[in-house]
Design a protein around this motif. Structure first.
Motif, PDB file in Angstrom:
ATOM      1  N   UNK A  29       0.810  -1.221   0.000  1.00  9.78           N
ATOM      2  CA  UNK A  29       0.000   0.000   0.000  1.00  9.78           C
ATOM      3  C   UNK A  29       0.838   1.263   0.000  1.00  9.78           C
ATOM      4  N   UNK A  30       2.128   1.154   0.283  1.00 13.44           N
ATOM      5  CA  UNK A  30       2.981   2.342   0.259  1.00 13.44           C
ATOM      6  C   UNK A  30       3.659   2.522  -1.099  1.00 13.44           C
ATOM      7  N   UNK A  31       3.309   1.678  -2.059  1.00  9.26           N
ATOM      8  CA  UNK A  31       3.885   1.791  -3.402  1.00  9.26           C
ATOM      9  C   UNK A  31       2.863   2.427  -4.339  1.00  9.26           C
ATOM     10  N   UNK A  32       3.379   3.112  -5.359  1.00 10.62           N
ATOM     11  CA  UNK A  32       2.465   3.780  -6.282  1.00 10.62           C
ATOM     12  C   UNK A  32       1.634   2.794  -7.083  1.00 10.62           C
ATOM     13  N   UNK A  33       2.158   1.606  -7.296  1.00 12.41           N
ATOM     14  CA  UNK A  33       1.452   0.586  -8.064  1.00 12.41           C
ATOM     15  C   UNK A  33       0.111   0.233  -7.399  1.00 12.41           C
ATOM     16  N   UNK A  34      -0.007   0.544  -6.087  1.00  9.74           N
ATOM     17  CA  UNK A  34      -1.220   0.137  -5.368  1.00  9.74           C
ATOM     18  C   UNK A  34      -2.476   0.740  -5.998  1.00  9.74           C
ATOM     19  N   UNK A  35      -2.370   1.907  -6.635  1.00  8.03           N
ATOM     20  CA  UNK A  35      -3.529   2.500  -7.293  1.00  8.03           C
ATOM     21  C   UNK A  35      -4.024   1.640  -8.443  1.00  8.03           C
ATOM     22  N   UNK A  36      -3.095   1.134  -9.234  1.00  8.39           N
ATOM     23  CA  UNK A  36      -3.472   0.281 -10.369  1.00  8.39           C
ATOM     24  C   UNK A  36      -4.051  -1.050  -9.897  1.00  8.39           C
ATOM     25  N   UNK A  37      -3.459  -1.579  -8.831  1.00  2.85           N
ATOM     26  CA  UNK A  37      -3.974  -2.846  -8.302  1.00  2.85           C
ATOM     27  C   UNK A  37      -5.406  -2.682  -7.800  1.00  2.85           C
ATOM     28  N   UNK A  38      -5.671  -1.527  -7.204  1.00  3.90           N
ATOM     29  CA  UNK A  38      -7.032  -1.259  -6.737  1.00  3.90           C
ATOM     30  C   UNK A  38      -8.004  -1.264  -7.915  1.00  3.90           C
ATOM     31  N   UNK A  39      -7.618  -0.612  -9.005  1.00  4.22           N
ATOM     32  CA  UNK A  39      -8.494  -0.588 -10.180  1.00  4.22           C
ATOM     33  C   UNK A  39      -8.777  -1.999 -10.690  1.00  4.22           C
ATOM     34  N   UNK A  40      -7.726  -2.819 -10.715  1.00  2.00           N
ATOM     35  CA  UNK A  40      -7.916  -4.190 -11.177  1.00  2.00           C
ATOM     36  C   UNK A  40      -8.896  -4.933 -10.263  1.00  2.00           C
ATOM     37  N   UNK A  41      -8.745  -4.724  -8.962  1.00  5.05           N
ATOM     38  CA  UNK A  41      -9.646  -5.385  -8.016  1.00  5.05           C
ATOM     39  C   UNK A  41     -11.083  -4.904  -8.189  1.00  5.05           C
ATOM     40  N   UNK A  42     -11.244  -3.597  -8.416  1.00  6.77           N
ATOM     41  CA  UNK A  42     -12.595  -3.056  -8.566  1.00  6.77           C
ATOM     42  C   UNK A  42     -13.258  -3.618  -9.826  1.00  6.77           C
ATOM     43  N   UNK A  43     -12.441  -3.821 -10.858  1.00  8.66           N
ATOM     44  CA  UNK A  43     -12.974  -4.390 -12.102  1.00  8.66           C
ATOM     45  C   UNK A  43     -13.492  -5.802 -11.856  1.00  8.66           C
ATOM     46  N   UNK A  44     -12.711  -6.596 -11.142  1.00 11.35           N
ATOM     47  CA  UNK A  44     -13.139  -7.969 -10.838  1.00 11.35           C
ATOM     48  C   UNK A  44     -14.420  -7.959 -10.001  1.00 11.35           C
ATOM     49  N   UNK A  45     -14.471  -7.032  -9.051  1.00 10.87           N
ATOM     50  CA  UNK A  45     -15.666  -6.920  -8.211  1.00 10.87           C
ATOM     51  C   UNK A  45     -16.881  -6.557  -9.045  1.00 10.87           C
ATOM     52  N   UNK A  46     -16.685  -5.621  -9.964  1.00 10.15           N
ATOM     53  CA  UNK A  46     -17.784  -5.147 -10.796  1.00 10.15           C
ATOM     54  C   UNK A  46     -18.371  -6.299 -11.598  1.00 10.15           C
ATOM     55  N   UNK A  47     -17.493  -7.100 -12.182  1.00  7.00           N
ATOM     56  CA  UNK A  47     -17.973  -8.222 -12.997  1.00  7.00           C
ATOM     57  C   UNK A  47     -18.738  -9.233 -12.143  1.00  7.00           C
ATOM     58  N   UNK A  48     -18.199  -9.524 -10.966  1.00  5.49           N
ATOM     59  CA  UNK A  48     -18.882 -10.478 -10.082  1.00  5.49           C
ATOM     60  C   UNK A  48     -20.246  -9.928  -9.652  1.00  5.49           C
ATOM     61  N   UNK A  49     -20.292  -8.610  -9.380  1.00  3.96           N
ATOM     62  CA  UNK A  49     -21.548  -8.002  -8.947  1.00  3.96           C
ATOM     63  C   UNK A  49     -22.561  -7.991 -10.086  1.00  3.96           C
ATOM     64  N   UNK A  50     -22.091  -7.788 -11.314  1.00  3.80           N
ATOM     65  CA  UNK A  50     -23.005  -7.789 -12.461  1.00  3.80           C
ATOM     66  C   UNK A  50     -23.559  -9.188 -12.715  1.00  3.80           C
ATOM     67  N   UNK A  51     -22.743 -10.208 -12.474  1.00  2.71           N
ATOM     68  CA  UNK A  51     -23.253 -11.570 -12.634  1.00  2.71           C
ATOM     69  C   UNK A  51     -24.430 -11.801 -11.694  1.00  2.71           C
ATOM     70  N   UNK A  52     -24.287 -11.311 -10.476  1.00  2.00           N
ATOM     71  CA  UNK A  52     -25.400 -11.443  -9.521  1.00  2.00           C
ATOM     72  C   UNK A  52     -26.586 -10.609  -9.989  1.00  2.00           C
TER      73      UNK A  52
END
Lengths: 163, 802
Positions: free
Chosen positions: A89-112
């Motif tokens: 979380x102290x690295x700048x890459x953490x922002x991109x990782x968050x976006x990737x996680x949100x994308x996965x969440x979005x797809x799972x939520x849309x399936x529901x």
């Protein structure tokens, strides 16, 4: 063949997956306290929705098995992931990782979401008023979760991509 | 009319002599004065101003003698205080004359801060800003300001950051104190701005105070309430607070709830009001939406369930609801006990709901006060120097953004409005992950006031972060800075500010700032010039050079918005004491009370925000809002109770809340330098319930350690009427005035990083802790004696050597 039961089964699977996804993201994003706490709350909402679907299944003669809880290995992994994410979380890459996680969440939520739409239509066709009220309430909760994921994507994208 | 004058000691007698009055009468005048050693005729000049040590903003005159501030006296004609001043107002000005004021800019050279000239310091600030812009883009810069600048300064800062640099990363420490007030008002009424007037205290017959220790946080407002409570037709008073505060001791019903259960207790009260049909159905039907959903939700929150969760008697909840339901003129208020708990906005909104279902808003004696903490917090909200757009404009409304862009003469796309402006906790998060590389802190002290201090220090101390601190003193935060800019204080510069009931005061410059210290506005204007910020036609972006011009520009932007300043001017404010906004052609003398016609600011084209889901903070979509446009009706939003995310357990069995004491302000940057105030409360203490203390083997004055999962704080124990299971530590005590190293004393060493999903206000009131006795009593706890509330059945542990 009990097609109502099949559909409920499918919805149950979607909600269980979504709940697991929220938990996984909470662990991966432990350094982002808002994502961490909200995802844990939303995972619990998914659990409750899954339980409601199982009760509905019983009414329609379909016994849906509750997902098994995490074993000791999974629990240890979750803790490991949480600690790793606090460091990452102290690295700048953490922002991109968050976006990737949100994308996965979005797809799972849309399936529901899609599954809830189908079950809602079914309730109307079955003239099951009780089921319809229940489904409407729970579907709305799922839609609010989607709204939250979209809010986070909008908020997080520029910072993750431009800096 | 007699005018009692009081030169009394406001340390020992905090609220001064009573001047009781009845409903509908004018609050009697009482002039408080502290001008040591000088009679009125010895004073060279009296300069009209208003106090900046709480959100009341009491009218006061500054006494000037030989070019220095020599004292203050309350202004008898002022609508806020009728002459009174509280301890901080009366004594706090002495900080201006403190010998350790910053008088020259400082820059870090080889690890040490050394004095330099303004040119060197500002060139460095500009150069490092440009470097951050070049390497990391406009999202690589952030600004963290305060609740104590003036309107003109906030507005200039908002223009520089949003239109000039184009960064959404601008917020204030108001995030820690009034963000929930703002969002509770926005969620319910469509727009920020407290509906009522302090004169509603003069006419009410019922008071409901939730998490609002007004006796210590807004002493002069409490004097007003106390004078009604001592008057011939005493209003009934219901208090919700885990501590037996001076306010709670006056209550008809005091609900000493467990910390973190606000939504539960408020839902139970709403449950009772609805179950006993104390609802103004006709008004609710005409002026609100959402009542049915509220009734559904609170059905699950009967008093018995609440009694169990909140740790109070069901009968007391019923009695509280009965009093509220019987009142004909109800004033409800909230402050940090609500705002700094989890479910902050959800709880604050339920207080709005109580007044709404009673139909008690917009009439004399009938209102809700979502109180502010800091004196100028309202202005940072109005100008958009916190996490909102200037003039309560809606970032999701293209016409609003276009109108703002026209005023600033920039393209709409130049103003970051892809999402809500970044809130303070997120700004620090971006600094932590290294995506913000330049942070400018104006007049606030995050190294002591933000939660989880070891984390905050590690963020501010990073080499990759260039830190600019603008302040009047070398604070704990300034010590970590790369550049320190010496700022003028109140009394040394001109500007306006607005209190919690929308009253605007002008404060004229009374004396020169010390040394080379400069007005905050001048520092910002200098920065805008050095950065060569331009509008879309290539002209300078910031088109003003004086406070009065800045005020005029903001007044123009605010026209036709809820916070309409277009009818206000410096001349008018000099002529009259304290004028409420909106002030325009329709209300040339200001509007004392909003929503008198039952029409709220919720119309889709007018509202400040389309609102949020209270549980997750998910933002509503514009289309969705427009499809159900409340069109001027207030929005009743319901919320289920949720337990805190960090509940107490075997390891950490107690719940810590932090807060203020009557004598101090924030991190004591000012009040710690006023002798009377500092002597009245010199060191930290830890408040415990006597029963908890007994089981811990702790006696009054024993040194204890408060431990959480995040840190440790030390202090002597004080046994008080706080409810069992709860611990209180004041958050004022950082390290700037410590002569030697010692254990940690800042309460935020132990608090944790979590915030309300809607208002993004950090949670300071619900931290699981344990308390450990370290050593026996060395001296009595240094807690304020005068403000002390003796515990019922206080005891000492026998047989312990002192």
């Amino acid at each position: 063949m009990n097609k109502v039961g099949l559909l409920l089964d499918q919805l149950h699977r979607a909600e269980t997956r979504l709940g697991a996804e929220f938990r996984r993201v909470a662990g991966r994003e432990a350094a982002d306290q808002e994502v961490y706490y909200v995802c844990r709350d939303l995972a619990r909402q998914c659990d409750e929705r899954a339980a409601a679907i199982r009760r509905l299944g019983t009414r329609y003669g379909r016994s849906i098995a509750a997902p098994s809880g995490p074993g000791p290995l999974r629990t240890a992994l979750t803790e490991l992931r949480r600690r790793a994410s606090c460091l990452l979380g102290r690295q700048r890459i953490s922002g991109l990782l968050l976006l990737r996680d949100l994308r996965a969440l979005f797809l799972a939520a849309q399936a529901a979401n899609v599954a809830w739409i189908a079950v809602g239509q079914l309730a109307q066709a079955l003239k099951d008023g009780e089921m319809l009220t229940l489904v409407n309430g729970l579907h709305k909760e799922n839609l609010t979760q989607i709204k939250w994921i979209k809010s986070k994507v909008r908020e997080a994208s520029p910072q993750a991509l431009l800096t | 009319m007699t005018r009692p004058r009081s030169d009394d000691d406001r340390i020992a007698d905090i609220w001064g002599p009573r001047t009781p009055y009845a409903a509908g009468e004018r609050w009697p005048v009482r002039v408080d004065r502290f001008v040591p050693g000088l009679a009125d005729e010895d004073v060279d000049r009296w300069v009209p101003s208003a106090c900046v040590l709480c959100s009341n903003c009491c009218g006061m005159d500054i006494a000037v003698k030989d070019g220095r501030i020599a004292g203050v006296r309350g202004r008898a004609v002022d609508r806020i205080n009728h002459g009174r001043l509280g301890p901080k107002g009366l004594y706090g000005w002495q900080a201006n004359n403190s010998p350790d004021r910053l008088t020259r800019p400082l820059v870090r050279r080889r690890g040490r801060l050394v004095e330099t000239d303004w040119d060197t310091a500002m060139n460095l600030v500009a150069e490092r800003s440009r470097r951050a812009l070049d390497r990391h883009g406009r999202l690589g810069l952030g600004f963290y300001n305060t609740g104590q600048l003036f309107l003109e300064e906030y507005y200039t800062l908002a223009v520089i950051a949003r239109a000039g640099l184009g960064t959404p990363h601008l917020d204030g420490n108001t995030r820690l104190c009034t963000a929930t007030a703002e969002w509770a008002l926005v969620e319910t009424f469509g727009s920020d701005g407290n509906p009522g007037s302090y004169t509603d205290i003069d006419t009410c017959d019922t008071l409901l105070l939730v998490g609002h220790n007004v006796a210590e946080t807004q002493t002069v407002l409490w004097m007003r309430m106390l004078d009604r409570l001592r008057g011939p037709d005493r209003p009934r008073l219901v208090v919700i607070d885990p501590r037996l505060t001076p306010v709670a001791r006056e209550a008809d019903v005091h609900l000493a709830i467990r910390p973190g259960t606000n939504v539960m207790i408020l839902n139970a009260i709403l449950h009772e009001l609805i179950a006993r049909d104390r609802v103004d159905h006709e008004w609710v039907a005409r002026h609100t939406v959402g009542f049915d959903a509220l009734a559904d939700v609170v059905r699950d929150h009967p008093p018995e369930r609440a009694a169990e969760v909140c740790g109070v008697e069901a009968a007391d909840i019923r009695e509280a609801a009965r009093i509220i339901g019987a009142g004909r003129r109800l004033v409800s208020t909230a402050l940090q006990g609500v705002y700094q708990s989890h479910q902050a906005t959800a709880a604050a909104v339920q207080i709005n709901n109580i007044n709404l279902i009673r139909g008690m808003i917009g009439r004399p004696g009938c209102t809700v006060f979502q109180m502010n903490g800091q004196p100028t917090a309202q202005n940072t909200r109005e100008t958009g120097a916190n996490g909102s757009l200037t003039a309560f404009l809606n970032f999701q409304n293209d016409e609003h953004v276009e109108s703002l862009a026209r005023h600033w003469n920039v393209r709409p796309i130049d103003i970051p409005h892809w999402w809500e402006p970044t809130h303070a906790m997120e700004i620090f998060r971006f600094c932590e992950q290294g995506s913000i590389r330049f942070l400018w802190v104006l007049c606030t002290n995050p190294a002591v006031s933000l939660p989880e201090l070891h984390r905050i220090r590690s963020i501010l101390d990073q080499k990759r972060l260039f830190l600019v601190v603008q302040d009047a003193f070398l604070t704990e935060t300034a010590e970590l800075a790369d550049v320190v800019l010496p700022a003028a204080m109140w009394g040394e510069k001109t500007g306006t500010y607005t209190n919690a009931d929308r009253t605007v005061h002008l404060s004229d410059k009374a004396v020169e700032p010390p040394g080379e210290a400069r007005a905050d506005l001048d520092i910002l204007l200098d920065y805008a010039r050095r950065m060569d910020l331009r509008d879309k036609d290539g002209a300078p972006l910031v088109k003003w050079s004086t406070p009065e011009e800045a005020f005029g520009h903001f007044a123009a932007v605010s026209r036709d918005r809820p916070c309409d300043y277009s009818g206000l001017s410096y001349a008018k404010l000099r002529d009259r004491d304290g004028i409420s906004w909106p002030c325009n052609e329709r209300f040339p003398d200001g509007r004392e009370r909003l929503y008198t016609d039952g029409v709220f600011g919720t119309g889709a084209d007018y509202c400040e925000s389309f609102g949020h889901d209270l549980e997750t903070g998910a933002a509503n979509e514009p289309d969705e809002y427009r499809a159900h446009d409340p069109a001027g009706r207030a929005i009743i939003k319901a919320a289920h109770y949720k337990p805190p995310h960090e509940p107490v357990d075997e390891d950490y069995p107690l719940q810590l809340s932090t807060g203020r004491t009557v004598y101090h302000w924030h991190t004591r940057t000012k009040t710690g330098r006023a002798g009377q105030l500092q002597d009245a409360a010199p060191r930290v203490w830890v408040e415990l319930n006597p029963d908890d203390a007994r089981s811990l083997g702790v006696a009054e004055g024993d040194l204890v350690r408060v431990e959480s999962r995040r840190g440790i704080v030390h202090g002597p124990a004080r046994l008080t009427g706080i409810r069992p299971g709860a611990v209180f530590v004041p958050f004022h005590y950082g390290y700037w005035d410590r002569r030697e190293a010692g254990p940690r004393t800042a309460a935020n060493e132990v608090t944790r990083t979590e915030w309300d999903p809607v208002s993004k206000q950090p949670i300071f009131k619900v931290t699981a802790v344990r308390v450990v006795r370290v050593a026996g009593r060395r001296a009595p706890a240094p807690a304020p004696e005068a403000g002390r509330v003796p515990a019922a059945g206080a005891h000492t542990v026998e047989g312990r050597t002192p």
